[in-house]
Design a protein around this motif. Structure first.
Motif, PDB file in Angstrom:
ATOM      1  N   SER A 205      61.725  38.763   5.060  1.00 51.68           N
ATOM      2  CA  SER A 205      61.598  38.896   3.834  1.00 51.68           C
ATOM      3  C   SER A 205      61.522  37.767   2.401  1.00 51.68           C
ATOM      4  O   SER A 205      60.616  37.672   2.024  1.00 51.68           O
ATOM      5  CB  SER A 205      63.071  39.954   3.085  1.00 51.68           C
ATOM      6  OG  SER A 205      62.766  40.675   1.780  1.00 51.68           O
ATOM      7  N   LEU A 206      62.677  37.830   1.362  1.00 51.30           N
ATOM      8  CA  LEU A 206      62.215  36.337   0.827  1.00 51.30           C
ATOM      9  C   LEU A 206      62.311  35.920   1.249  1.00 51.30           C
ATOM     10  O   LEU A 206      61.259  34.499   1.036  1.00 51.30           O
ATOM     11  CB  LEU A 206      63.391  36.365  -0.375  1.00 51.30           C
ATOM     12  CG  LEU A 206      64.750  35.836   0.263  1.00 51.30           C
ATOM     13  CD1 LEU A 206      64.480  34.240   0.390  1.00 51.30           C
ATOM     14  CD2 LEU A 206      65.535  36.293  -0.102  1.00 51.30           C
ATOM     15  N   GLY A 207      62.060  35.351   3.093  1.00 53.59           N
ATOM     16  CA  GLY A 207      61.677  34.172   3.498  1.00 53.59           C
ATOM     17  C   GLY A 207      60.419  34.010   3.942  1.00 53.59           C
ATOM     18  O   GLY A 207      60.331  33.109   4.506  1.00 53.59           O
ATOM     19  N   GLU A 208      59.949  34.787   3.604  1.00 51.96           N
ATOM     20  CA  GLU A 208      58.106  34.385   3.593  1.00 51.96           C
ATOM     21  C   GLU A 208      58.010  33.606   2.495  1.00 51.96           C
ATOM     22  O   GLU A 208      56.980  33.090   3.013  1.00 51.96           O
ATOM     23  CB  GLU A 208      58.158  36.134   4.071  1.00 51.96           C
ATOM     24  CG  GLU A 208      56.532  36.009   4.499  1.00 51.96           C
ATOM     25  CD  GLU A 208      55.781  37.441   5.182  1.00 51.96           C
ATOM     26  OE1 GLU A 208      54.679  38.068   4.116  1.00 51.96           O
ATOM     27  OE2 GLU A 208      56.157  38.135   4.552  1.00 51.96           O
ATOM     28  N   TYR A 209      57.816  33.698   1.946  1.00 49.98           N
ATOM     29  CA  TYR A 209      57.893  32.718   0.955  1.00 49.98           C
ATOM     30  C   TYR A 209      58.648  31.394   1.038  1.00 49.98           C
ATOM     31  O   TYR A 209      57.667  30.449   0.992  1.00 49.98           O
ATOM     32  CB  TYR A 209      58.524  32.811  -0.572  1.00 49.98           C
ATOM     33  CG  TYR A 209      57.531  34.461  -1.099  1.00 49.98           C
ATOM     34  CD1 TYR A 209      56.671  34.347  -2.546  1.00 49.98           C
ATOM     35  CD2 TYR A 209      58.394  35.669  -0.714  1.00 49.98           C
ATOM     36  CE1 TYR A 209      55.824  35.316  -2.851  1.00 49.98           C
ATOM     37  CE2 TYR A 209      57.328  36.398  -1.424  1.00 49.98           C
ATOM     38  CZ  TYR A 209      57.013  36.562  -2.549  1.00 49.98           C
ATOM     39  OH  TYR A 209      55.845  37.759  -3.455  1.00 49.98           O
TER      40      TYR A 209
END
Length: 312
Positions: free
Chosen positions: A95-99
């Motif tokens: 999720s936000l970890g993709e950023y």
């Protein structure tokens, strides 16, 4: 031996994350200072000291988790000799970890990643009125079972598969009444556990369309470079390389399923035998061990773990 770097998503935040690393390494402190400057906020103090209820707010948790992850990476690179192109086969984030993964791969600057995550967090919170949406975890469910339960529970409302996390864990998201129906249906189908989650909004479902549009506009204004190593996207479970494909994947991710089980399986299928989770928590470490039984996995979040990695 090359390995994959993976980056955690929301829920892994904890007061104190990154503090010991910042105290031990100037390179880590520099990352936190850059994020603070980008946001015009002393986010690092909130990370180090709390309060927890403020850190948990989506608009704070998302850039904070990215900062914690990138601080670990900078320490490994600048103080421990890690060379991304030489030592790392691929990266991915939940999720936000993709950023975080994209910033690690040089696709986004840390400043741009922090600003985008602040926009993303605020837009996700605004997309659905408080209490109108919900999420639930089905433990011991196969993805196909979860999809059938979600379809039966909709009854004209939204109930989507938000996360296929692997290890028999699937998360549903949507209108509160529909998700509650899904929990009841799952309990009657012999699913091991079906529980409502304590979340502030129904992430990764069609109700997040206003947030997806906000990210479309924000991403259009940001420079995106080609990644130094392959980045596996949540929505395709495959590497994305071109700036336009990366933008499209990040927009689609807001409303789409996080296909984490498939991401890890695809990386393992490409030859990855070791996964390193950088930042707060060890959630992805446990999932990797279950999804790719032949692989090893470890989490690096503090000075002791950095030292252990260097020794290995």
């Amino acid at each position: 031996m090359k390995f994959a770097l993976v980056f955690p998503g929301q829920g892994s935040q904890v007061v104190g994350m990154g503090r010991s690393l910042a105290e031990s390494y100037p390179s880590a402190r520099a990352v936190f200072e850059e994020v603070d400057a980008a946001l015009g906020q002393n986010l690092s103090r909130l990370m180090f000291e709390g309060p927890a209820e403020e850190l948990t707010l989506t608009a704070n948790a998302q850039p904070a988790l990215m900062a914690a992850s990138l601080a670990v990476l900078r320490v490994l690179e600048q103080d421990r000799g890690l060379d991304l192109a030489e030592h790392v086969q691929c990266v991915a984030g939940h999720s936000l970890g993709e950023y975080s993964a994209l910033a690690a791969a040089g696709t986004l600057t840390i400043t741009d990643a922090a600003k985008l995550l602040r926009i993303r967090g605020e837009a996700m919170q605004r997309a659905v009125a408080p209490g109108a949406g919900a999420m639930a975890a089905l433990i011991g469910a196969e993805p196909a079972q979860a999809a059938e339960i979600a379809a039966e529970a909709r009854q004209g409302a939204v109930c989507d598969v938000a996360n296929d996390n692997g290890g028999g864990q699937v998360v549903l998201s949507g209108d509160a009444a529909a998700v509650e129906r899904a929990v009841a249906i799952a309990q009657g189908r012999g699913i091991k556990r079906a529980v409502m989650l304590n979340v502030s909004a129904p992430f990764h479902c069609r109700l997040m369309e206003p947030a997806a549009e906000a990210m479309r506009q924000a991403l259009a204004a940001v420079r995106i470079a080609a990644p130094l190593v392959p980045v596996y996207a949540n929505v395709t479970a495959a590497p994305v390389t071109s700036p336009e494909a990366i933008r499209e994947a990040l927009v689609a991710q807001v409303t789409g399923t996080v296909r984490w089980r498939e991401c890890v399986a695809a990386m393992a299928g490409a030859g990855v035998t070791r996964f390193l989770e950088l930042g707060a928590g060890k959630v992805l470490t446990g999932l990797a061990k279950r999804i790719a039984p032949g692989a090893t996995a470890a989490a690096i979040g503090g000075p002791d773990e950095v030292a252990a990695f260097s020794a290995a």
